[in-house]
Design a protein around this motif. Structure first.
Motif, mmCIF file in Angstrom:
data_model
loop_
_atom_site.group_PDB
_atom_site.id
_atom_site.type_symbol
_atom_site.label_atom_id
_atom_site.label_comp_id
_atom_site.label_asym_id
_atom_site.label_seq_id
_atom_site.Cartn_x
_atom_site.Cartn_y
_atom_site.Cartn_z
ATOM 1 N N LEU A 95 32.117 20.161 11.649
ATOM 2 C CA LEU A 95 33.065 20.503 12.411
ATOM 3 C C LEU A 95 33.347 19.360 13.500
ATOM 4 C CD1 LEU A 95 32.857 24.464 12.919
ATOM 5 C CD2 LEU A 95 33.846 23.124 11.110
ATOM 6 N N SER A 96 34.407 19.099 13.945
ATOM 7 C CA SER A 96 34.909 18.456 15.064
ATOM 8 C C SER A 96 35.690 18.934 16.040
ATOM 9 C CB SER A 96 35.478 16.910 14.647
ATOM 10 O OG SER A 96 34.421 16.279 13.624
ATOM 11 N N CYS A 97 35.484 18.491 17.437
ATOM 12 C CA CYS A 97 36.391 18.834 18.127
ATOM 13 C C CYS A 97 36.615 17.834 19.249
ATOM 14 C CB CYS A 97 35.638 20.061 19.207
ATOM 15 S SG CYS A 97 36.514 20.750 20.561
ATOM 16 N N ALA A 98 37.953 17.364 19.190
ATOM 17 C CA ALA A 98 38.341 15.986 19.970
ATOM 18 C C ALA A 98 39.122 16.615 21.100
ATOM 19 C CB ALA A 98 39.182 15.130 19.039
ATOM 20 N N ALA A 99 38.951 16.058 22.241
ATOM 21 C CA ALA A 99 39.722 15.901 23.283
ATOM 22 C C ALA A 99 40.701 14.955 23.418
ATOM 23 C CB ALA A 99 38.981 16.218 24.762
ATOM 24 N N SER A 100 41.957 15.402 23.978
ATOM 25 C CA SER A 100 43.116 14.502 23.783
ATOM 26 C C SER A 100 42.869 13.571 25.070
ATOM 27 C CB SER A 100 44.372 15.205 23.966
ATOM 28 O OG SER A 100 44.360 15.929 25.327
ATOM 29 N N GLY A 101 41.985 13.887 26.203
ATOM 30 C CA GLY A 101 41.821 12.940 27.163
ATOM 31 C C GLY A 101 40.325 13.345 27.946
ATOM 32 N N THR A 102 40.185 12.601 28.849
ATOM 33 C CA THR A 102 38.682 12.816 29.372
ATOM 34 C C THR A 102 38.772 14.304 30.279
ATOM 35 O OG1 THR A 102 38.551 10.457 29.563
ATOM 36 C CG2 THR A 102 37.104 11.608 31.079
ATOM 37 N N ILE A 103 37.810 15.006 30.041
ATOM 38 C CA ILE A 103 37.649 16.165 31.196
ATOM 39 C C ILE A 103 36.540 15.755 32.124
ATOM 40 C CG2 ILE A 103 37.124 18.646 30.999
ATOM 41 C CD1 ILE A 103 37.965 18.705 28.198
ATOM 42 N N TYR A 104 36.740 16.043 33.308
ATOM 43 C CA TYR A 104 35.744 15.610 34.284
ATOM 44 C C TYR A 104 34.954 16.931 34.829
ATOM 45 C CZ TYR A 104 38.359 11.175 34.424
ATOM 46 O OH TYR A 104 38.829 10.035 34.112
ATOM 47 N N VAL A 125 33.171 16.570 20.186
ATOM 48 C CA VAL A 125 31.714 17.447 20.125
ATOM 49 C C VAL A 125 31.638 17.647 18.484
ATOM 50 C CG1 VAL A 125 30.626 19.263 20.450
ATOM 51 C CG2 VAL A 125 31.581 18.183 22.420
ATOM 52 N N TYR A 126 30.628 17.712 17.928
ATOM 53 C CA TYR A 126 30.295 18.024 16.431
ATOM 54 C C TYR A 126 29.508 19.295 16.329
ATOM 55 C CZ TYR A 126 32.007 13.367 16.129
ATOM 56 O OH TYR A 126 32.832 12.133 16.283
ATOM 57 N N LEU A 127 29.763 20.015 15.284
ATOM 58 C CA LEU A 127 28.873 21.019 14.669
ATOM 59 C C LEU A 127 28.349 20.933 13.331
ATOM 60 C CD1 LEU A 127 27.230 23.501 15.656
ATOM 61 C CD2 LEU A 127 29.203 24.802 14.735
ATOM 62 N N GLN A 128 27.273 20.354 13.209
ATOM 63 C CA GLN A 128 26.809 20.061 11.827
ATOM 64 C C GLN A 128 26.295 21.206 11.182
ATOM 65 O OE1 GLN A 128 26.964 17.268 9.616
ATOM 66 N NE2 GLN A 128 26.005 18.760 8.247
ATOM 67 N N MET A 129 26.718 22.153 10.193
ATOM 68 C CA MET A 129 26.366 23.075 9.553
ATOM 69 C C MET A 129 25.853 22.849 8.086
ATOM 70 S SD MET A 129 29.562 25.561 10.920
ATOM 71 C CE MET A 129 30.527 24.784 9.677
ATOM 72 N N ASN A 130 24.429 23.264 8.089
ATOM 73 C CA ASN A 130 23.723 23.098 6.760
ATOM 74 C C ASN A 130 23.295 24.484 6.384
ATOM 75 O OD1 ASN A 130 24.304 20.324 6.903
ATOM 76 N ND2 ASN A 130 22.321 19.930 8.176
ATOM 77 N N PHE A 155 22.173 24.866 11.940
ATOM 78 C CA PHE A 155 23.223 23.989 12.572
ATOM 79 C C PHE A 155 22.774 23.025 13.898
ATOM 80 C CE2 PHE A 155 26.684 27.660 12.066
ATOM 81 C CZ PHE A 155 26.384 27.733 11.023
ATOM 82 N N THR A 156 23.497 21.810 14.230
ATOM 83 C CA THR A 156 23.151 20.886 15.144
ATOM 84 C C THR A 156 24.270 20.731 15.558
ATOM 85 O OG1 THR A 156 21.428 20.083 13.830
ATOM 86 C CG2 THR A 156 22.073 18.751 15.484
ATOM 87 N N ILE A 157 24.347 20.819 17.266
ATOM 88 C CA ILE A 157 25.293 20.384 18.059
ATOM 89 C C ILE A 157 25.226 19.100 18.601
ATOM 90 C CG2 ILE A 157 24.502 21.552 20.277
ATOM 91 C CD1 ILE A 157 27.631 22.394 20.686
ATOM 92 N N SER A 158 26.222 18.200 18.640
ATOM 93 C CA SER A 158 26.220 16.884 19.082
ATOM 94 C C SER A 158 27.403 16.581 19.777
ATOM 95 C CB SER A 158 25.490 15.784 18.126
ATOM 96 O OG SER A 158 26.723 15.767 17.147
ATOM 97 N N ARG A 159 27.377 15.331 20.566
ATOM 98 C CA ARG A 159 28.433 14.875 21.460
ATOM 99 C C ARG A 159 28.481 13.511 21.266
ATOM 100 N NH1 ARG A 159 27.848 17.688 26.543
ATOM 101 N NH2 ARG A 159 26.284 16.066 26.958
ATOM 102 N N ASP A 160 29.811 12.835 21.174
ATOM 103 C CA ASP A 160 30.025 11.401 21.247
ATOM 104 C C ASP A 160 30.849 11.399 22.650
ATOM 105 O OD1 ASP A 160 31.089 8.768 21.200
ATOM 106 O OD2 ASP A 160 30.849 8.789 19.202
ATOM 107 N N ASN A 161 30.342 10.942 23.773
ATOM 108 C CA ASN A 161 30.979 10.901 24.888
ATOM 109 C C ASN A 161 32.278 9.728 24.716
ATOM 110 O OD1 ASN A 161 29.709 12.867 26.075
ATOM 111 N ND2 ASN A 161 28.114 11.311 26.895
#
Length: 114
Positions: free
Chosen positions: A19-28, A77-82, A66-72
């Motif tokens: 799963l991916s969760c993309a933000a449309s902009g920067t959240i501070y 943010v990702y959720l790898q589900m195995n 499951f593994t959560i990760s983030r690409d700043n």
């Protein structure tokens, strides 16, 4: 800023999804990025958290799978589900907790079935 969740679908038991969760902009002022899920007839439950410093936490039911990760750089943010199980079937929601407010994605359906 809006959150767009994607990557759900139908998968057989034992399969994987990311799963991916993309933000449309920067959240501070982000404190945590989280994934929740809600199965039919059940309350929404917290699945995984990644803190601003990178610390991760998982629900007992998904630890080791499951593994959560983030690409700043990509505000994603990702959720790898195995090793998916039928009981993982739910709508998955991403959440950003900032010092000002919470942001929610629209949810993506994950169905684990043979």
């Amino acid at each position: 800023v809006q959150l767009q969740a994607s990557g759900g679908g139908l998968v057989q038991p034992g399969g994987s999804l990311r799963l991916s969760c993309a933000a449309s902009g920067t959240i501070y002022g982000i404190v945590n990025n989280r994934w929740y899920r809600q199965a039919p007839g059940k309350q929404r439950e917290l699945v995984a958290t990644i803190g601003n410093g990178g610390t991760t936490n998982y629900a007992d039911s998904v630890k080791g799978r499951f593994t959560i990760s983030r690409d700043n750089a990509k505000n994603t943010v990702y959720l790898q589900m195995n090793s998916l199980k039928p009981e993982d079937t739910a709508v998955y929601y991403c959440n950003v907790q900032s010092i000002v407010r919470d942001y929610w994605g629209q949810g993506t359906q994950v169905t684990v079935s043979s």
